[in-house]
Write a protein that holds these residues in place. Sequence first.
Motif, short mmCIF file in Angstrom:
data_model
loop_
_atom_site.label_atom_id
_atom_site.label_comp_id
_atom_site.label_asym_id
_atom_site.label_seq_id
_atom_site.Cartn_x
_atom_site.Cartn_y
_atom_site.Cartn_z
N THR A 195 -12.65 60.73 -24.63
CA THR A 195 -12.64 59.52 -23.85
C THR A 195 -11.17 58.94 -24.07
O THR A 195 -10.64 59.14 -25.18
CB THR A 195 -13.84 58.62 -24.74
OG1 THR A 195 -14.87 58.89 -24.59
CG2 THR A 195 -13.68 57.11 -24.31
N VAL A 196 -10.86 58.42 -23.04
CA VAL A 196 -9.44 57.58 -23.18
C VAL A 196 -9.51 56.35 -22.66
O VAL A 196 -10.36 55.75 -22.03
CB VAL A 196 -8.43 58.22 -22.40
CG1 VAL A 196 -7.17 57.57 -22.07
CG2 VAL A 196 -8.27 59.89 -22.69
N GLY A 197 -9.13 55.16 -23.56
CA GLY A 197 -9.04 54.02 -23.19
C GLY A 197 -7.72 53.62 -22.99
O GLY A 197 -6.95 53.82 -23.69
N ILE A 198 -7.76 52.71 -22.01
CA ILE A 198 -6.31 52.48 -21.43
C ILE A 198 -6.23 50.79 -21.34
O ILE A 198 -7.04 50.29 -20.57
CB ILE A 198 -5.63 53.08 -20.23
CG1 ILE A 198 -5.69 54.42 -19.95
CG2 ILE A 198 -4.05 52.54 -19.68
CD1 ILE A 198 -5.55 55.26 -18.67
N TYR A 199 -5.37 50.10 -22.00
CA TYR A 199 -5.27 48.90 -21.87
C TYR A 199 -4.02 48.18 -21.28
O TYR A 199 -2.87 48.82 -21.50
CB TYR A 199 -5.44 48.00 -23.43
CG TYR A 199 -4.94 46.78 -23.51
CD1 TYR A 199 -5.53 45.67 -22.55
CD2 TYR A 199 -4.15 46.04 -24.41
CE1 TYR A 199 -5.29 44.36 -22.60
CE2 TYR A 199 -3.66 44.75 -24.38
CZ TYR A 199 -4.58 43.85 -23.45
OH TYR A 199 -4.29 42.47 -23.58
N PHE A 200 -4.23 47.26 -20.21
CA PHE A 200 -3.18 46.75 -19.31
C PHE A 200 -2.87 45.42 -19.67
O PHE A 200 -3.71 44.49 -19.07
CB PHE A 200 -3.21 46.99 -18.04
CG PHE A 200 -3.56 48.33 -17.44
CD1 PHE A 200 -2.49 49.27 -17.02
CD2 PHE A 200 -4.83 49.13 -17.46
CE1 PHE A 200 -2.41 50.52 -16.66
CE2 PHE A 200 -5.06 50.50 -17.32
CZ PHE A 200 -3.72 51.18 -16.75
N PRO A 201 -1.97 44.89 -20.68
CA PRO A 201 -1.80 43.67 -20.88
C PRO A 201 -0.91 42.82 -19.86
O PRO A 201 -0.93 41.78 -20.20
CB PRO A 201 -1.03 43.65 -22.13
CG PRO A 201 -0.44 45.01 -22.28
CD PRO A 201 -1.28 46.17 -21.49
N GLN A 202 -0.21 43.74 -19.24
CA GLN A 202 0.55 43.00 -17.95
C GLN A 202 1.86 42.50 -18.51
O GLN A 202 2.84 42.79 -17.78
CB GLN A 202 -0.10 42.02 -17.09
CG GLN A 202 -1.50 42.47 -16.62
CD GLN A 202 -2.17 41.25 -15.68
OE1 GLN A 202 -1.54 40.82 -14.69
NE2 GLN A 202 -3.35 40.88 -16.23
N VAL A 267 -12.82 57.48 -18.75
CA VAL A 267 -11.74 56.49 -19.17
C VAL A 267 -12.14 55.07 -19.10
O VAL A 267 -12.98 54.85 -18.02
CB VAL A 267 -10.63 56.80 -18.03
CG1 VAL A 267 -9.54 55.83 -18.40
CG2 VAL A 267 -9.99 58.22 -18.33
N VAL A 268 -11.88 54.35 -19.98
CA VAL A 268 -12.06 52.99 -20.28
C VAL A 268 -10.89 52.13 -19.70
O VAL A 268 -9.98 52.35 -20.35
CB VAL A 268 -12.65 52.62 -21.62
CG1 VAL A 268 -13.14 50.97 -21.67
CG2 VAL A 268 -13.81 53.44 -21.71
N LEU A 269 -10.99 51.23 -18.75
CA LEU A 269 -9.76 50.60 -18.19
C LEU A 269 -10.06 49.12 -18.61
O LEU A 269 -11.08 48.45 -18.26
CB LEU A 269 -9.60 50.84 -16.69
CG LEU A 269 -9.18 52.15 -16.10
CD1 LEU A 269 -9.33 52.16 -14.78
CD2 LEU A 269 -8.23 52.67 -16.81
N TYR A 270 -9.11 48.65 -19.60
CA TYR A 270 -9.26 47.37 -19.99
C TYR A 270 -8.13 46.73 -19.35
O TYR A 270 -6.85 46.65 -19.24
CB TYR A 270 -8.88 47.01 -21.66
CG TYR A 270 -9.84 48.06 -22.51
CD1 TYR A 270 -11.11 47.52 -22.46
CD2 TYR A 270 -9.71 49.26 -23.12
CE1 TYR A 270 -12.00 47.94 -23.44
CE2 TYR A 270 -10.65 49.84 -23.69
CZ TYR A 270 -11.77 49.18 -24.09
OH TYR A 270 -12.85 49.85 -24.79
N GLY A 271 -8.71 45.28 -18.88
CA GLY A 271 -7.58 44.44 -18.09
C GLY A 271 -8.22 43.38 -17.44
O GLY A 271 -9.42 43.24 -17.22
N SER A 297 -15.36 59.77 -15.13
CA SER A 297 -15.78 58.50 -14.83
C SER A 297 -14.95 57.51 -15.29
O SER A 297 -14.46 57.41 -16.42
CB SER A 297 -17.33 58.66 -15.50
OG SER A 297 -17.13 58.61 -16.85
N LEU A 298 -15.02 56.26 -14.47
CA LEU A 298 -14.12 54.99 -15.01
C LEU A 298 -15.08 53.87 -15.32
O LEU A 298 -16.07 53.41 -14.73
CB LEU A 298 -13.46 54.65 -13.82
CG LEU A 298 -12.33 55.90 -13.19
CD1 LEU A 298 -11.42 55.22 -12.10
CD2 LEU A 298 -11.38 56.30 -14.54
N ASN A 299 -14.71 53.25 -16.51
CA ASN A 299 -15.44 52.08 -16.89
C ASN A 299 -14.36 50.98 -16.94
O ASN A 299 -13.48 51.07 -17.61
CB ASN A 299 -15.93 52.30 -18.24
CG ASN A 299 -17.14 51.19 -18.67
OD1 ASN A 299 -16.54 49.98 -18.86
ND2 ASN A 299 -17.92 51.53 -19.39
#
Length: 332
Positions: A195-202, A267-271, A297-299
């Motif tokens: 599992t990969v989590g990616i955070y995009f704080p901008q 992959v978990v996409l945080y933003g 799969s994307l979350n």
Amino acid sequence: MNLKQSNIHTVLWALRSCKTSTTKALAQMTGLSFATVGNILNALVETGEVLLGEQVASAGGRPSQTYTFHAEFAHILAVSARVQHGEHTIQACVGNLYGEVVWEIRQSFDTIRLASLEEMVEASMQQYPTIRLLSVALPGVEHSGRILLNDYEELVGVPFQEHFQEKYGLPVILENDVNAAVMGHCRAAEPSSVTVGIYFPQTFPPGAGIMINGSILKGARGFAGEVALLDLGIDWLAVDYGNPEEVGSAITRLIGMLCGILNPDQVVLYGEFFSPAVVESIHRSIPVLAVRYIFPSLNYTADLNADIIGGLMELAISAYCKNNFNVKQAMI
């Protein structure tokens, strides 16, 4: 840990797993003798780590005494510092020994400094003097308790773990914020191998957390997950996050690179910008059939903080259990 400590530890955390039980049931669960379990429970009642429950009927004999794990005997403090809705925010959550949040405070600052974190820790300890362990998540890279790289320059180079342990006399866990979030997500999600989590704080470049078979991958120097270092030809600070085509294409390229290196199954996409148009653009931008075949799969979620706090609680409970902070009291 000697044999007696080990037995106390075994009984206490077996009781935690079922919340309430009897001496007989715990003896069967742990493999220890009825007498040993009974003596341990009596000692733990005296220290307050176990509470006496009701007496329940037993087949053909006198009622059995039940015992309840005292989740409020001690508390853990989870602290997360990051940008939320454009503000530099610190959230401090006090949890019981089940990891349930019982009190929290949130405050915004002009920037995040050591003093900002100390202010939140001290406010929490004033409310809950029973805090026994501090678990902190920060954006950036930590290695052996020292901050090597951070979104907040004043924290870079600080021996964070040592500083807080000496100042408050508590064990301290320091973790990257996205690593903590991935732990929190995986705690409540269906099991997956990668599992990969990616955070995009901008306002800062994105960062990732990687969990493989239940363990966080940190790398030799703690830089695993620093996806901004990947040479994708993307200036993440110049990306227009309000433009679905631009941001969707950039995110798809990043995930495609991770597919070739890690082959994650989710992959978990945080933003805070994942509108239906952005989601559609991401899926439309998957480049070739081969990549589409292995695309995970994307979350999508905007609630990074809930996962961070969940991960910090998980880390703290595990450390509390492993280090057995109160067992010596029961031995006196």
